[in-house]
Design a protein around this motif. Structure first.
Motif: not given
Length: 403
Positions: A125-140
């Motif tokens: 599945d794809e998750v879209v975030t804005f960048e820069p991002y809180y590092d926990s997002y990428a980890a999860m």
């Protein structure tokens, strides 16, 4: 022999924490903090306040411990706190939240984010975030074996391109994850951006996870929860916590609100993470959420004063600043100096300047580092005298940058 990534490797890879040999590395936060301690530098890298939250709220927690609130709390959180969260959402945003079915208490906002992503993501599945991002997002996202897509926020406005946002969100998108007010840039998104996120979520049948932990920390602008906009609530899990609003970051009391079907899924996953926590802190947070509006406005005003002290000091030293609209953080632009690699500069600053900061590039995908390599993030959630002392030391920074 080729071995596929283990879950911890996917997590570290997603958060850019693997070294060149594929082994887990040390985060830049840990590295810079160690350097700050070694050189007795003022640490403006980590986003935690150096003042305590309200004494009367702390006393409630102390009294609860002494009266025996030391065993498991209910998995969803104590009813008193869930009711307080519901009343808070109504008082500030006119959102009607059922405390029985549309609220779950978590061990900090980070657990709520983890539970939300694990509840709804399947591998691929794809998750879209804005960048820069809180590092926990990428980890999860990495732990869920999902695909992370980003929409860049570019200095100085740090507002996303609507067209790039539309291109990023597709029928493969399962979650649009937004952080507003935004860490690490200090921006607050316009209602145009929020309405576009809602429209895209409906068009592509995905959900919105809204990390709004800095909801009360805005300067000269008002926070608008995405769930409060037309069409937003039914697709949004809204997440916040007591850490930022009340300076109780160590208590780790967070929560998620939203429609019953989404919160039920979050609760189902959350019960297999920590199950519950903070039984003595929860009644204290319930009382904190009921503090007068003047408390929230006063705290935001104090932070705004801190931001001005730090921003004025950096600008007086000749370093351009992108002034924040919210959060604990502001961004300084060192691109015009001889040495503009913020990672290299951040590593030198504790020893050469006596102040620690964090390079913005550690909050981005590795392939996008060059877009942010000349930007430094400073935390201003410190006492005025600490910020003033830091400003004095930062007058040396241009000399370091031009050596």
């Amino acid at each position: 022999m080729s071995i596929s990534m283990t879950p911890w490797q996917r997590t570290a890879h997603g958060a850019n924490l693997l070294d060149a040999s594929g082994q887990p590395g040390v985060t830049i936060f840990e590295e810079i903090t160690a350097l700050a301690n070694q050189h007795e530098a003022i640490n403006l890298g980590q986003g935690f306040p150096d003042t305590e939250g309200p004494a009367e709220i702390r006393q409630i927690a102390v009294d609860a411990i002494l009266s025996g609130a030391n065993q498991y709390a209910p998995g969803s959180g104590i009813l008193q706190l869930r009711q307080a969260i519901s009343e808070h959402q109504n008082r500030f945003y006119s959102l009607d939240i059922d405390p029985e079915t549309e609220v779950v208490v978590s061990t900090g906002a980070t657990e709520a984010i983890a539970a939300a992503l694990l509840a709804f993501l399947e591998p691929g599945d794809e998750v879209v975030t804005f960048e820069p991002y809180y590092d926990s997002y990428a980890a999860m996202i990495g732990l869920a074996n999902a695909q992370h897509k980003v929409v860049q926020l570019k200095a100085p406005a740090f507002e996303p391109s609507i067209e790039e946002l539309r291109q990023a969100v597709t029928d493969k998108t399962r979650v649009i994850l937004i952080n507003n007010p935004h860490n690490p840039t200090g921006t607050v998104f316009s209602t145009q951006v929020l309405n576009e996120v809602i429209a895209l979520a409906h068009r592509h049948d995905c959900i919105i996870v809204a990390d709004e932990v800095y909801e009360h920390l805005t300067f000269g602008t008002k926070h608008v929860p995405i769930a409060s906009l037309p069409g937003g609530f039914e697709r949004t899990i809204t997440i916040s916590s007591a850490g930022k609003s009340f300076s109780f970051t160590g208590w780790k009391v967070g929560w998620a609100t939203g429609p019953k079907n989404l919160i039920t899924a979050v609760r189902t996953v959350k019960q297999f993470l920590t199950y519950s926590s903070g039984p003595a802190f929860q009644p204290a947070v319930a009382k904190a959420l009921d503090l007068p509006v003047a408390f929230f406005e006063g705290f935001a005003s104090e932070l705004a004063d801190g931001a001005q002290i730090l921003a004025d000091g950096l600008e007086n030293a000749g370093i351009p600043v992108i002034r924040p609209k919210g959060t604990y953080f502001l961004v300084a632009d060192i691109n015009s100096f001889r040495h503009s690699d913020a990672i290299e500069v951040a590593r030198k600053m504790p020893a050469s300047v006596g102040v620690a900061a964090i390079p913005l590039s550690v909050f981005v995908h590795p392939e996008n580092v060059s877009s942010y390599q000349g930007l430094l993030r400073f935390a201003f959630c410190k006492k005025p005298e600490v910020l003033s002392a830091a400003v004095g030391k930062l007058q040396l920074l241009p000399e370091v940058l031009n050596r």
